[in-house]
Write an enzyme that holds these catalytic residues in place. Structure first.
Site, PDB file in Angstrom:
ATOM      1  N   GLY A 104     -18.505  20.384  24.337  1.00 45.51           N
ATOM      2  CA  GLY A 104     -18.419  21.355  25.944  1.00 45.51           C
ATOM      3  C   GLY A 104     -17.815  21.650  26.180  1.00 45.51           C
ATOM      4  N   LEU A 157     -18.876  24.755  27.642  1.00 44.45           N
ATOM      5  CA  LEU A 157     -19.234  25.717  26.120  1.00 44.45           C
ATOM      6  C   LEU A 157     -18.912  27.601  26.348  1.00 44.45           C
ATOM      7  CD1 LEU A 157     -22.488  24.128  25.639  1.00 44.45           C
ATOM      8  CD2 LEU A 157     -20.668  23.689  24.546  1.00 44.45           C
ATOM      9  N   HIS A 158     -18.473  27.850  25.367  1.00 43.10           N
ATOM     10  CA  HIS A 158     -18.445  29.333  25.215  1.00 43.10           C
ATOM     11  C   HIS A 158     -18.686  30.287  24.555  1.00 43.10           C
ATOM     12  CE1 HIS A 158     -16.082  28.556  22.225  1.00 43.10           C
ATOM     13  NE2 HIS A 158     -15.303  27.340  22.582  1.00 43.10           N
ATOM     14  N   GLY A 179     -18.454  31.538  21.113  1.00 47.07           N
ATOM     15  CA  GLY A 179     -18.098  30.708  20.405  1.00 47.07           C
ATOM     16  C   GLY A 179     -19.242  29.288  20.242  1.00 47.07           C
ATOM     17  N   HIS A 180     -19.204  28.643  20.834  1.00 48.78           N
ATOM     18  CA  HIS A 180     -20.744  27.923  20.955  1.00 48.78           C
ATOM     19  C   HIS A 180     -21.635  28.469  20.329  1.00 48.78           C
ATOM     20  CE1 HIS A 180     -17.004  25.228  23.028  1.00 48.78           C
ATOM     21  NE2 HIS A 180     -17.372  24.326  22.098  1.00 48.78           N
ATOM     22  N   LYS A 188     -13.732  28.344  12.870  1.00 45.34           N
ATOM     23  CA  LYS A 188     -12.821  28.281  13.557  1.00 45.34           C
ATOM     24  C   LYS A 188     -11.791  27.183  13.479  1.00 45.34           C
ATOM     25  CE  LYS A 188      -9.959  28.205  17.293  1.00 45.34           C
ATOM     26  NZ  LYS A 188     -10.529  26.678  18.494  1.00 45.34           N
ATOM     27  N   GLN A 217     -11.381  20.985  10.223  1.00 42.00           N
ATOM     28  CA  GLN A 217     -13.090  20.054  10.433  1.00 42.00           C
ATOM     29  C   GLN A 217     -13.942  20.400  10.062  1.00 42.00           C
ATOM     30  OE1 GLN A 217     -14.237  18.910  14.510  1.00 42.00           O
ATOM     31  NE2 GLN A 217     -15.077  20.542  14.572  1.00 42.00           N
ATOM     32  N   VAL A 255     -16.173  33.395  16.387  1.00 40.57           N
ATOM     33  CA  VAL A 255     -16.107  34.548  17.850  1.00 40.57           C
ATOM     34  C   VAL A 255     -14.770  34.859  18.325  1.00 40.57           C
ATOM     35  CG1 VAL A 255     -17.222  34.643  20.061  1.00 40.57           C
ATOM     36  CG2 VAL A 255     -18.980  33.512  17.890  1.00 40.57           C
TER      37      VAL A 255
END
Ligand code: AMP
Length: 276
Positions: A33, A35-36, A38-39, A151, A155, A178
């Site tokens: 969550g 969110l920006h 990138g998401h 990014k 992961q 991003v």
């Protein structure tokens, strides 16, 4: 259109089953969550590549090594849902902790060889928490495609390996990082930076770019070049900065194949990570 917010696993499964009956492929974008853009890039890829897009919003307690970080993590579901609506998301899956962990988990997914360096060395249990919750989300959503940001390179490598090792019937799609115009990688944690820290923060990407430009002189020289750039901002505390093999995520002392230059830097109480 505002997407439905499913908080129950059973309801989410009804929606994905319905989509599959209609012949649609399912795309999943796992997030915590806040969110920006990138998401947003992940969501746009999912929207372009699949017929039914599920964004999961879950601040996973299992992957936090510090309680204060978990407590301070931004929770802004209402604006996240609006953000998803603007990007044509079909369902937001936002389960409460009790829905994901009705009892403390006794089963975990571990990918030790890929988790022992970089962030894994400093955040005990973090990647075990990530791999476990991502495995659970994959079983709940059963996506055909799942989207992850470059990014978080370690992961991404761990999730890709888990999918291969455990035969998850889905494809992982990596999405490029991003950045803000000044180079800072977008992150939900950026909102915690003070104005002064925000001014300093692009030093991380500058350092990584400098290292990349120096890579032909070898990993040691590249690493030192980045550390020299970071030394120009004494308030930036380097947690790690490594040149690693892109497959194993282990530091290399010679370049023999694709590598990543990855770093974690603290500015005040905020930890930033980035890689090139
Ligand atoms: P998070 O909500 O921070 O757990 O991130 C959810 C997903 O978004 C992960 O796959 C991240 O790698 C990805 N992501 C986060 N920030 C960015 C960014 N600046 N560019 C691309 N992907 C990102």
């Amino acid at each position: 259109m505002t997407p439905e917010v499913a908080t129950a696993i059973a309801r989410l499964r009804e929606r994905t089953a319905e989509a599959r009956r209609a012949g649609k492929t399912v795309g999943c974008v796992p997030t915590m969550g806040a969110l920006h853009a990138g998401h947003g890039a992940l969501i746009d890829c999912a929207r372009a590549g699949t017929g039914f897009v599920v964004v999961t919003v879950f601040v996973n307690p299992l992957q936090f090594d510090r309680r204060d970080d978990y407590d301070a993590y931004a929770r802004v579901l209402e604006s996240d849902v609006a953000f998803c609506g603007e990007r044509g998301v079909d369902v937001v899956f936002a389960p409460p902790v009790e829905e994901m962990y009705p009892q403390p988990s006794a089963t975990f997914v571990d990918v030790p060889p890929l988790a022992e360096c970089l962030c894994g060395k400093f955040r005990t249990g973090h990647f075990r928490g990530v791999a476990t919750v991502v495995a659970k989300l994959f079983h709940i959503v059963e996506p055909d495609f799942a989207y992850f940001g470059e990014k978080d390179a370690q992961q991404l490598a761990i999730v890709e390996r888990m999918v291969r090792d455990l035969n998850f019937p889905l494809t992982i799609v990596p999405v490029p990082t991003v950045r803000e115009p000044d180079g800072l990688a977008l992150s939900s944690r950026n909102r915690r930076l003070t104005p002064e820290e925000r001014r300093i923060a692009p030093v991380l990407y500058r350092a990584l770019r400098q290292a990349r430009a120096t890579l032909t002189d070898g990993p040691g020289a590249a690493r030192q070049a980045a550390l020299d750039v970071l030394a120009g901002e004494p308030s930036a505390r380097v947690e790690y900065l490594e040149v690693v093999d892109a497959g194993s995520m282990h530091p290399v002392d010679r370049i023999q194949g694709p590598v990543k230059i990855a770093a974690a830097v603290w500015l005040g109480n905020t930890r930033l990570i980035d890689n090139v």
